[in-house]
Design a protein around this motif. Structure first.
Motif, PDB file in Angstrom:
ATOM      1  N   THR A 260       5.827 -16.239  -1.193  1.00  0.00           N
ATOM      2  CA  THR A 260       6.047 -16.838  -2.513  1.00  0.00           C
ATOM      3  C   THR A 260       7.536 -17.186  -2.620  1.00  0.00           C
ATOM      4  O   THR A 260       8.375 -16.345  -2.297  1.00  0.00           O
ATOM      5  CB  THR A 260       5.730 -15.800  -3.613  1.00  0.00           C
ATOM      6  OG1 THR A 260       4.406 -15.314  -3.399  1.00  0.00           O
ATOM      7  CG2 THR A 260       5.879 -16.373  -5.012  1.00  0.00           C
TER       8      THR A 260
ATOM      9  N   LEU B 187      10.397 -17.935  -5.225  1.00  0.00           N
ATOM     10  CA  LEU B 187      10.669 -17.816  -6.659  1.00  0.00           C
ATOM     11  C   LEU B 187      12.107 -18.224  -6.956  1.00  0.00           C
ATOM     12  O   LEU B 187      13.057 -17.614  -6.458  1.00  0.00           O
ATOM     13  CB  LEU B 187      10.455 -16.361  -7.106  1.00  0.00           C
ATOM     14  CG  LEU B 187      10.728 -16.073  -8.580  1.00  0.00           C
ATOM     15  CD1 LEU B 187       9.641 -16.683  -9.474  1.00  0.00           C
ATOM     16  CD2 LEU B 187      10.820 -14.565  -8.833  1.00  0.00           C
TER      17      LEU B 187
ATOM     18  N   CYS C 195      10.755 -19.803 -11.784  1.00  0.00           N
ATOM     19  CA  CYS C 195       9.809 -20.858 -11.428  1.00  0.00           C
ATOM     20  C   CYS C 195       9.297 -20.609 -10.010  1.00  0.00           C
ATOM     21  O   CYS C 195      10.093 -20.392  -9.088  1.00  0.00           O
ATOM     22  CB  CYS C 195      10.518 -22.210 -11.521  1.00  0.00           C
ATOM     23  SG  CYS C 195       9.399 -23.558 -11.178  1.00  0.00           S
ATOM     24  N   ILE C 196       7.989 -20.609  -9.852  1.00  0.00           N
ATOM     25  CA  ILE C 196       7.423 -20.441  -8.511  1.00  0.00           C
ATOM     26  C   ILE C 196       7.446 -21.792  -7.810  1.00  0.00           C
ATOM     27  O   ILE C 196       6.758 -22.729  -8.219  1.00  0.00           O
ATOM     28  CB  ILE C 196       6.004 -19.853  -8.589  1.00  0.00           C
ATOM     29  CG1 ILE C 196       6.109 -18.419  -9.107  1.00  0.00           C
ATOM     30  CG2 ILE C 196       5.319 -19.905  -7.212  1.00  0.00           C
ATOM     31  CD1 ILE C 196       4.868 -17.608  -9.079  1.00  0.00           C
TER      32      ILE C 196
ATOM     33  N   SER D 236       1.886 -12.850  -6.667  1.00  0.00           N
ATOM     34  CA  SER D 236       1.468 -13.829  -7.681  1.00  0.00           C
ATOM     35  C   SER D 236       2.361 -13.776  -8.921  1.00  0.00           C
ATOM     36  O   SER D 236       3.116 -12.824  -9.123  1.00  0.00           O
ATOM     37  CB  SER D 236       0.029 -13.534  -8.101  1.00  0.00           C
ATOM     38  OG  SER D 236       0.003 -12.273  -8.747  1.00  0.00           O
ATOM     39  N   GLU D 237       2.225 -14.817  -9.752  1.00  0.00           N
ATOM     40  CA  GLU D 237       2.988 -14.842 -11.011  1.00  0.00           C
ATOM     41  C   GLU D 237       2.656 -13.616 -11.862  1.00  0.00           C
ATOM     42  O   GLU D 237       3.552 -12.990 -12.437  1.00  0.00           O
ATOM     43  CB  GLU D 237       2.684 -16.130 -11.795  1.00  0.00           C
ATOM     44  CG  GLU D 237       3.474 -16.204 -13.077  1.00  0.00           C
ATOM     45  CD  GLU D 237       3.255 -17.499 -13.860  1.00  0.00           C
ATOM     46  OE1 GLU D 237       3.157 -18.581 -13.250  1.00  0.00           O
ATOM     47  OE2 GLU D 237       3.189 -17.408 -15.108  1.00  0.00           O
ATOM     48  N   SER D 238       1.380 -13.216 -11.921  1.00  0.00           N
ATOM     49  CA  SER D 238       1.056 -12.048 -12.758  1.00  0.00           C
ATOM     50  C   SER D 238       1.717 -10.787 -12.231  1.00  0.00           C
ATOM     51  O   SER D 238       2.166  -9.951 -13.020  1.00  0.00           O
ATOM     52  CB  SER D 238      -0.449 -11.785 -12.868  1.00  0.00           C
ATOM     53  OG  SER D 238      -1.200 -12.814 -12.397  1.00  0.00           O
TER      54      SER D 238
ATOM     55  N   ARG E 264       5.331 -10.997 -13.274  1.00  0.00           N
ATOM     56  CA  ARG E 264       5.439 -10.722 -14.713  1.00  0.00           C
ATOM     57  C   ARG E 264       5.354  -9.231 -14.995  1.00  0.00           C
ATOM     58  O   ARG E 264       6.156  -8.681 -15.745  1.00  0.00           O
ATOM     59  CB  ARG E 264       4.294 -11.401 -15.482  1.00  0.00           C
ATOM     60  CG  ARG E 264       4.519 -12.861 -15.741  1.00  0.00           C
ATOM     61  CD  ARG E 264       3.322 -13.448 -16.491  1.00  0.00           C
ATOM     62  NE  ARG E 264       3.467 -14.877 -16.636  1.00  0.00           N
ATOM     63  CZ  ARG E 264       4.205 -15.465 -17.586  1.00  0.00           C
ATOM     64  NH1 ARG E 264       4.813 -14.726 -18.502  1.00  0.00           N
ATOM     65  NH2 ARG E 264       4.323 -16.763 -17.630  1.00  0.00           N
TER      66      ARG E 264
ATOM     67  N   PHE F 238       8.757 -18.207 -17.686  1.00  0.00           N
ATOM     68  CA  PHE F 238       8.306 -18.910 -16.484  1.00  0.00           C
ATOM     69  C   PHE F 238       8.254 -20.393 -16.769  1.00  0.00           C
ATOM     70  O   PHE F 238       7.632 -20.810 -17.743  1.00  0.00           O
ATOM     71  CB  PHE F 238       6.913 -18.435 -16.069  1.00  0.00           C
ATOM     72  CG  PHE F 238       6.950 -17.448 -14.952  1.00  0.00           C
ATOM     73  CD1 PHE F 238       7.059 -17.883 -13.633  1.00  0.00           C
ATOM     74  CD2 PHE F 238       6.880 -16.082 -15.204  1.00  0.00           C
ATOM     75  CE1 PHE F 238       7.115 -16.972 -12.598  1.00  0.00           C
ATOM     76  CE2 PHE F 238       6.930 -15.167 -14.167  1.00  0.00           C
ATOM     77  CZ  PHE F 238       7.050 -15.610 -12.860  1.00  0.00           C
TER      78      PHE F 238
ATOM     79  N   GLU G  49      -6.521 -17.221  -9.438  1.00  0.00           N
ATOM     80  CA  GLU G  49      -5.139 -17.020  -8.983  1.00  0.00           C
ATOM     81  C   GLU G  49      -5.077 -16.504  -7.540  1.00  0.00           C
ATOM     82  O   GLU G  49      -4.189 -16.875  -6.771  1.00  0.00           O
ATOM     83  CB  GLU G  49      -4.425 -16.039  -9.925  1.00  0.00           C
ATOM     84  CG  GLU G  49      -2.927 -15.970  -9.672  1.00  0.00           C
ATOM     85  CD  GLU G  49      -2.194 -14.964 -10.562  1.00  0.00           C
ATOM     86  OE1 GLU G  49      -2.730 -13.856 -10.792  1.00  0.00           O
ATOM     87  OE2 GLU G  49      -1.083 -15.290 -11.015  1.00  0.00           O
TER      88      GLU G  49
END
Ligand code: TXA
Ligand code: MG
Length: 334
Positions: free
Chosen positions: A172, A174, A186-187, A194-196, A199, A211, A317
């Protein structure tokens, strides 16, 4: 390139050479970050355009701190949670990072890979290693040592055999930017982290962040539409077309495509008579682990095109990183 030991890899790097380095994501093509000649060798070996920056690999957090002018509480929290592992943080670069690594950007991508051989190599060198994936520009990334050997048979350099990559897709990426007291994240490239997960790792630390769905094009120069492409065309099919219909559509559409898009060669077969289906495993991690090597093995078989079927089941996701690669590897999607 040829297989060699860690000692051989160390002496190769010390002599301005490059090394095929196993990581948990994909194999990298590594050079010392303070060796401009070796860094240039990465670009020329891969035929990578100079606008696309390289990721710098470290073996501990202290090494990472020296590469950036802003090692924030956020970077510290994410490093503690996800390193060593498949998360690359793009942070403001320090003067230790030469411009040819970052393609002239003010930021640098940093990650600590989760593979004992990579960590040992970096630690023994005592210098971070810049490494993009060890494939020709735009092509399928390598997940086995033998893929790297096959990719660069005539180029000098040592490849370390660290077995099959467990994750099988790149990290990933980032982007982290601080605007007054809020972090904008921002990915730039989806990956196993993952974004989750990001977070929730940050939420535990009570840090202010947002984000952003998309970054400026100048901040994400490596995000081409075509990438990861196998040696024969891959068609991604969303509906229920039969194999015959897929071949006909591929013939009409791929034959009339340009030879290059965004500097990536679009391969076109002479005939469209035979097709082979790439079957994805039901489990997204397992499917990701095998995807690139499936593409390589199947495109070496006697067939004109490959195709792959995707459906609503692939919209979650967990499937996102693989769907991103698959859609970019495709010559045609319908
Ligand atoms: O898993 C991985 O990340 C693998 C292994 C070898 O670590 N490496 C890898 O490198 O995938 P590469 O060069 O194939 O992809 C790096 C991506 C590119 O899309 C590049 O544009 C982006 O990261 N990147 C690197 N530094 C950046 C920066 N300073 N700003 C924005 N994007 C950056
Ligand atoms: Mg790559």
């Amino acid at each position: 390139m040829q297989l060699g030991t860690i000692e051989a890899a160390i002496s190769e790097l010390k002599n301005s050479g490059i090394v095929g380095m196993p990581t948990e994501t994909v194999y990298g093509l590594a050079a010392k970050i303070d060796d401009i000649k070796a860094v240039q060798k990465i670009f020329s070996t891969k035929k990578r355009p100079f606008f696309d920056p390289l990721i710098v690999h470290v073996s501990d957090i202290e090494m990472a701190k020296a590469l950036t002018t802003e090692w924030s509480e956020l970077a510290q929290a994410l490093a503690e949670k996800f390193w060593p592992g498949p998360l690359t943080m793009v942070l403001p670069k320090s003067s230790r990072v030469i411009d040819s690594i970052t393609a002239g950007l003010g930021s640098v991508g940093i990650r600590m890979p989760n593979h004992p051989m990579a960590l040992e190599l970096i630690k023994k060198m005592g210098v971070p290693l810049a490494a993009p994936s060890a494939n020709r520009f735009g092509k399928t990334s390598p997940t086995k040592a033998m893929h790297v050997l096959a990719e660069f048979p005539l180029d000098p350099g040592i490849v370390l055999d660290g077995g099959d990559c467990i994750i099988g897709l790149e990290s990933t990426v980032l982007l982290i930017q601080k605007m007054s007291d809020i972090y904008q994240l921002c990915i730039l490239r989806a990956g196993r982290v993952s974004e989750s997960q990001i977070r929730s790792a940050i939420a535990e630390k009570k840090i202010n962040f947002v984000f952003l769905p998309k970054a400026d094009k100048q901040l994400a120069p490596g995000q081409m539409k075509h990438h990861y492409m196998p040696d024969i065309p891959l068609v991604v099919v969303k509906g229920n077309s039969t194999e015959q219909e897929i071949l006909e559509k591929a013939k009409q559409r791929i034959s009339s495509m340009p030879d290059r898009i965004d500097e990536v060669e679009i391969r076109k077969p002479k005939k469209f008579n035979s097709a082979k289906e790439v079957i994805l495993d039901k489990d997204p991690s397992f499917a990701a682990r095998h995807f690139y090597s499936q593409l390589r093995e199947m495109s070496a078989q006697n067939t004109d095109i490959l195709y792959i079927r995707i459906s609503k089941d692939h919209e979650t996701e967990l499937w996102q990183p693989l769907m991103d690669r698959l859609l970019k590897a495709a010559s045609l999607i319908f």
